[in-house]
Design a protein around this motif. Sequence first.
Motif, mmCIF file in Angstrom:
data_model
loop_
_atom_site.group_PDB
_atom_site.id
_atom_site.type_symbol
_atom_site.label_atom_id
_atom_site.label_comp_id
_atom_site.label_asym_id
_atom_site.label_seq_id
_atom_site.Cartn_x
_atom_site.Cartn_y
_atom_site.Cartn_z
ATOM 1 N N ARG A 65 -71.234 -57.800 60.121
ATOM 2 C CA ARG A 65 -72.544 -57.558 60.752
ATOM 3 C C ARG A 65 -72.439 -57.848 62.239
ATOM 4 O O ARG A 65 -71.898 -58.881 62.654
ATOM 5 C CB ARG A 65 -73.632 -58.439 60.148
ATOM 6 N N ALA A 66 -72.936 -56.939 63.025
ATOM 7 C CA ALA A 66 -72.938 -57.127 64.469
ATOM 8 C C ALA A 66 -74.287 -56.701 65.000
ATOM 9 O O ALA A 66 -75.058 -56.003 64.337
ATOM 10 C CB ALA A 66 -71.817 -56.309 65.117
ATOM 11 N N GLY A 67 -74.588 -57.127 66.220
ATOM 12 C CA GLY A 67 -75.849 -56.765 66.833
ATOM 13 C C GLY A 67 -75.769 -56.871 68.323
ATOM 14 O O GLY A 67 -74.728 -57.260 68.882
ATOM 15 N N GLY A 68 -76.861 -56.554 68.995
ATOM 16 C CA GLY A 68 -76.864 -56.571 70.442
ATOM 17 C C GLY A 68 -76.486 -57.914 71.023
ATOM 18 O O GLY A 68 -75.846 -57.993 72.064
ATOM 19 N N ASP A 69 -76.879 -59.011 70.331
ATOM 20 C CA ASP A 69 -76.577 -60.353 70.837
ATOM 21 C C ASP A 69 -75.382 -60.979 70.130
ATOM 22 O O ASP A 69 -75.006 -62.111 70.432
ATOM 23 C CB ASP A 69 -77.802 -61.273 70.645
ATOM 24 N N ARG A 70 -74.785 -60.274 69.163
ATOM 25 C CA ARG A 70 -73.691 -60.876 68.404
ATOM 26 C C ARG A 70 -72.597 -59.853 68.089
ATOM 27 O O ARG A 70 -72.400 -59.481 66.940
ATOM 28 C CB ARG A 70 -74.200 -61.510 67.107
ATOM 29 N N PRO A 71 -71.868 -59.378 69.110
ATOM 30 C CA PRO A 71 -70.720 -58.505 68.838
ATOM 31 C C PRO A 71 -69.608 -59.289 68.129
ATOM 32 O O PRO A 71 -69.448 -60.488 68.323
ATOM 33 C CB PRO A 71 -70.276 -58.057 70.235
ATOM 34 N N ALA A 82 -67.024 -52.818 55.478
ATOM 35 C CA ALA A 82 -68.170 -52.029 55.943
ATOM 36 C C ALA A 82 -68.730 -52.687 57.196
ATOM 37 O O ALA A 82 -68.986 -53.900 57.205
ATOM 38 C CB ALA A 82 -69.245 -51.940 54.876
ATOM 39 N N VAL A 83 -68.899 -51.913 58.237
ATOM 40 C CA VAL A 83 -69.366 -52.443 59.519
ATOM 41 C C VAL A 83 -70.808 -51.972 59.745
ATOM 42 O O VAL A 83 -71.074 -50.766 59.781
ATOM 43 C CB VAL A 83 -68.467 -51.975 60.675
ATOM 44 N N LEU A 84 -71.712 -52.926 59.891
ATOM 45 C CA LEU A 84 -73.125 -52.635 60.147
ATOM 46 C C LEU A 84 -73.494 -53.207 61.511
ATOM 47 O O LEU A 84 -73.311 -54.423 61.747
ATOM 48 C CB LEU A 84 -74.019 -53.257 59.074
ATOM 49 N N VAL A 85 -73.990 -52.344 62.392
ATOM 50 C CA VAL A 85 -74.295 -52.756 63.763
ATOM 51 C C VAL A 85 -75.773 -52.495 64.046
ATOM 52 O O VAL A 85 -76.233 -51.351 63.969
ATOM 53 C CB VAL A 85 -73.420 -51.987 64.774
ATOM 54 N N ASP A 86 -76.497 -53.561 64.353
ATOM 55 C CA ASP A 86 -77.918 -53.439 64.698
ATOM 56 C C ASP A 86 -78.064 -53.499 66.214
ATOM 57 O O ASP A 86 -77.240 -54.110 66.907
ATOM 58 C CB ASP A 86 -78.710 -54.570 64.040
ATOM 59 N N ASP A 87 -79.113 -52.881 66.735
ATOM 60 C CA ASP A 87 -79.378 -52.866 68.183
ATOM 61 C C ASP A 87 -78.144 -52.437 68.962
ATOM 62 O O ASP A 87 -77.747 -53.058 69.966
ATOM 63 C CB ASP A 87 -79.848 -54.256 68.666
ATOM 64 N N LEU A 91 -75.363 -53.253 73.053
ATOM 65 C CA LEU A 91 -73.959 -53.705 73.099
ATOM 66 C C LEU A 91 -73.301 -53.293 74.418
ATOM 67 O O LEU A 91 -73.655 -52.269 75.008
ATOM 68 C CB LEU A 91 -73.183 -53.117 71.928
ATOM 69 N N ASP A 92 -72.302 -54.069 74.825
ATOM 70 C CA ASP A 92 -71.631 -53.721 76.078
ATOM 71 C C ASP A 92 -70.714 -52.526 75.860
ATOM 72 O O ASP A 92 -70.346 -52.174 74.730
ATOM 73 C CB ASP A 92 -70.858 -54.914 76.631
ATOM 74 N N ALA A 93 -70.338 -51.903 76.959
ATOM 75 C CA ALA A 93 -69.550 -50.671 76.909
ATOM 76 C C ALA A 93 -68.198 -50.876 76.248
ATOM 77 O O ALA A 93 -67.722 -50.010 75.490
ATOM 78 C CB ALA A 93 -69.369 -50.126 78.331
ATOM 79 N N ALA A 94 -67.582 -52.034 76.457
ATOM 80 C CA ALA A 94 -66.242 -52.271 75.899
ATOM 81 C C ALA A 94 -66.285 -52.278 74.378
ATOM 82 O O ALA A 94 -65.438 -51.667 73.708
ATOM 83 C CB ALA A 94 -65.683 -53.603 76.431
ATOM 84 N N PHE A 95 -67.259 -52.934 73.813
ATOM 85 C CA PHE A 95 -67.323 -52.987 72.348
ATOM 86 C C PHE A 95 -67.666 -51.615 71.768
ATOM 87 O O PHE A 95 -67.122 -51.217 70.733
ATOM 88 C CB PHE A 95 -68.366 -54.017 71.913
ATOM 89 N N LEU A 96 -68.552 -50.882 72.428
ATOM 90 C CA LEU A 96 -68.891 -49.544 71.950
ATOM 91 C C LEU A 96 -67.668 -48.623 72.002
ATOM 92 O O LEU A 96 -67.449 -47.809 71.097
ATOM 93 C CB LEU A 96 -70.041 -48.962 72.783
ATOM 94 N N ASP A 97 -66.857 -48.768 73.066
ATOM 95 C CA ASP A 97 -65.637 -47.959 73.142
ATOM 96 C C ASP A 97 -64.680 -48.329 72.018
ATOM 97 O O ASP A 97 -64.016 -47.448 71.433
ATOM 98 C CB ASP A 97 -64.966 -48.164 74.502
ATOM 99 N N THR A 98 -64.595 -49.614 71.679
ATOM 100 C CA THR A 98 -63.735 -50.054 70.583
ATOM 101 C C THR A 98 -64.217 -49.479 69.254
ATOM 102 O O THR A 98 -63.422 -49.027 68.422
ATOM 103 C CB THR A 98 -63.720 -51.593 70.510
ATOM 104 N N LEU A 99 -65.557 -49.494 69.043
ATOM 105 C CA LEU A 99 -66.115 -48.910 67.822
ATOM 106 C C LEU A 99 -65.794 -47.414 67.734
ATOM 107 O O LEU A 99 -65.491 -46.887 66.658
ATOM 108 C CB LEU A 99 -67.632 -49.109 67.777
ATOM 109 N N ARG A 100 -65.847 -46.728 68.887
ATOM 110 C CA ARG A 100 -65.535 -45.300 68.877
ATOM 111 C C ARG A 100 -64.081 -45.070 68.484
ATOM 112 O O ARG A 100 -63.778 -44.203 67.641
ATOM 113 C CB ARG A 100 -65.809 -44.703 70.255
ATOM 114 N N ALA A 101 -63.182 -45.889 69.059
ATOM 115 C CA ALA A 101 -61.757 -45.736 68.716
ATOM 116 C C ALA A 101 -61.523 -46.062 67.241
ATOM 117 O O ALA A 101 -60.745 -45.379 66.546
ATOM 118 C CB ALA A 101 -60.917 -46.653 69.606
#
Length: 893
Positions: A65-71, A82-87, A91-101
């Motif tokens: 579980r991840a969220g805007g305040d808890r990457p 299973a990865v569940l991401v709220d808000d 999230l910062d750009a680096a973590f979003l890029d990692t999720l995309r990869a």
Amino acid sequence: MAVRISSGAAVADRVPAIAAVLRRIATDPGAPLVAAVIGPGGTGKTALLDAVAREYENAGIVLIRAGGDRPVPIDRLDPGKAVLVDDAHRLDAAFLDTLRAFAEAEPVRLVLGYRPWPRPSSLAALTAAVARRRVTVVVSHLDAAAVAARVSANLGCEPPAGLVDLVHAQSGGLPALVDLVTQALRDSGRFDPRRPTEFHKPQQITVSATLAERLRHRVDALEPDVYRLLEAMAVGAALDADLLAALLGTETAGLTSTVEAARATGLVTDAGELIPFVGSLFLRLMPMLRSRELQRQLAGIELDRGGSVLAAGRRLLGTGASGAQVARVLDAAAGEAAGQSPALAAELLAGSVEAGRAPREVAGRRSRAVALAGDLDQALRLADQVIDDPTAPDREQAVATVAAVLAHRGLLARSADLHRCLSPAQAVLAVPALVGTGALDDAKAVLDKAVDTAGGPATLQAGAATLMAQGMLASVAGPAPAALSHLVRAASLLEPVAATVLLPDTPAALTALVAVQCGEFALADDALRRAAAGQHGGRAAQPRHLLLHGWLELARGRLGAVRGVLARAARSGIRLEPRDELFAAALGMGLARRCNDAAALTATWARARGALVAYPTDLYTLLPLGELTAGAALLGEQDWVASQLAEAEALLELLGDPALWAVPLRWSRLHAALAAGPPEEAVRHAEALATARSAGPFAGALADAAQSWLQVSSGAVDADVVVAAARRLNDVGLSWEAAQLAGQAAAVSVDRRAVTLLHACARTFSPTATAADTVPGPVSGYADGAEPPSENQHDQHPVPRLSTVESTPAVSPVPAGGPDDADPSVLSERELEIGELILAGLTYNQIGQRLYISGKTVEHHVARIRRRLDVNTRKELFDRLRSVLAESRTAAS
């Protein structure tokens, strides 16, 4: 600000797309899955993610579980989990890029929840990368059906529609707020789930100080720009870029992101409106001076833009905001409201005075608005401030207001003088008053001047005023159809603005007066119904239209409807102006006279005397004067109306004795003379009616009937002549009069064939009415504790003549229930009708006169009633009749 909802299952059930996702997980939890849950704050994204998480946990899948305040650390990402991401939007750009990869490398189970705004480029790249595999779930504000389901689940009962509508409107369908508003209604005691049909809807919704403080931290957590925008919307600012830029002191280009961010909070509806509950919350939390300053600035901006300021003015009312600019806004808003709601216009003008405007500057307009709203005393007080100052603003409005109010109070001559002080277009409103007081030459001169000086297109009011003037002149100098044509067209022309036009009398009222006096009852009825529906003349004219409709029903003989009109007038709580009071008193007298109720006649006469003293005689009061004259004759009080009748005769003579106005008064005076003599007085009025016979069918019918009444009063009855006269009365709408003529003729005739013929004629023409319509008096027991009459009283009282009024006890109350075997079907409809009248205390002969049958026939009916009800004593008869009639009423309802 988003308050998370308590039940994810309820939200999952209402979103088909997430339900499909849950079924997919349950069927094959190891299969790859990419889903995005998108929606504003507070719409249930987290609850949906919780539902997904439970499905995976039930299947034994490890969750991240991840969220805007808890990457989560990058090294924990694992395709087997299973990865569940709220808000995700936070999230910062680096973590979003990692999720995309991570999502691009191999099949994964990834569920994202995010708001539609902001839309960082890294989140856009992530969603684009999985677009082909992604399941998109969009959540938004609940519709009415979903709100009803949620409220029902929260309360554990089926909520009433009114409660659901209120919760939906106040919460905007935001799930979190649905719960809050529902709980607030329950905590306040306005709704109890144990009594779901009872709901006490509050007049106004506010947020309590306690609840506001509980939610303050969520408001404070909003971004500063969003916070300021929502503050502005709370005081009434619309989502208009130019307006908001001026109010917030920012550039219009920068507002786009702020507005979208505000919409993404869920606190603004899809239509761009602030949720009412949120607006109330902001107003509660906003410092008072801050809210007043925002309201003042907003009103000033809207005023400077030259657009509508009505909404801004309404928002300023009651806020305590003051200053020259606030007063200007309220003043301008009142100008807009004047054409829609005079009461609101009056309130706005009063607010402008409270904000600092000099009272005399708006007194003229206020007086008109207040008069239309129904407060004529206040209207006169306001107008009096400026009426004697030719330089005062809106002085003409003040003069016209006073002129209209004085007409309501019977001072037609003074009203006409005031109107004639105004411009020719306004002065033409004096014509009906001049005609009504006999100043015919002045009336013609005023109309001619108005027509000669008219330049350019006339307003609706000016056109209607000219047509009214022409119609009233035609009513005394021309045929009735010409007068009615002008008056009907005046009412039709004025109709679009009639609710906001203050007049001495409305075209509809004048149409009805003229129409009733020449037998055009359908025309009068239509004019009055349209006037009531359109509120012609404002609230001040509504009693006038109501009572004139009562007069129309009295002429038709529909006594139940007359009683209803008088009851409505009494229930309204409005103090009747002298003109309306005179008509109301005369209606009461007419009702009592037609019901042969001496007690009611005496009681109403006391009221009528006061009305006669308060209102001088004019052309438009001849109808009530005639009715009061007939009633006074029955009571031996002719002296009270002698001076008014002399004034009426002089007025008619001054006008050339116009048949349209003179004939109805002659008819009433004929009946007064028949009741109280001397005989030669009745002959004089009958001859006058005969002279006016050629004025039209109505006048001709009254002339023929007058001759028949003279015959009846002398005891010489020609049944065929009487029937012919009664038929003519019925043809012109005077059904009650027709039935009375035939019934009285039957009472004095000695020819059995003639009596039968006349009784049949009377029954044919008698207006249909229920027993409740024909029996007068309160429903609180017999008057003065009197017992019902004995069954042999029919031998003690002859059929009453016009000169006789007998007192009848009031209606005895009918109990709600009765014996179990009370069956109304054992009695015929005629027997039920006779039973009602027996309980009312009428003798057999009185019942016979009421039903146009002989007293002996009534006696036969009563004997049959006794046999069918199996009673022996008078008490048993009355008890059983009450029970049977109660059952009959219950069955009818």
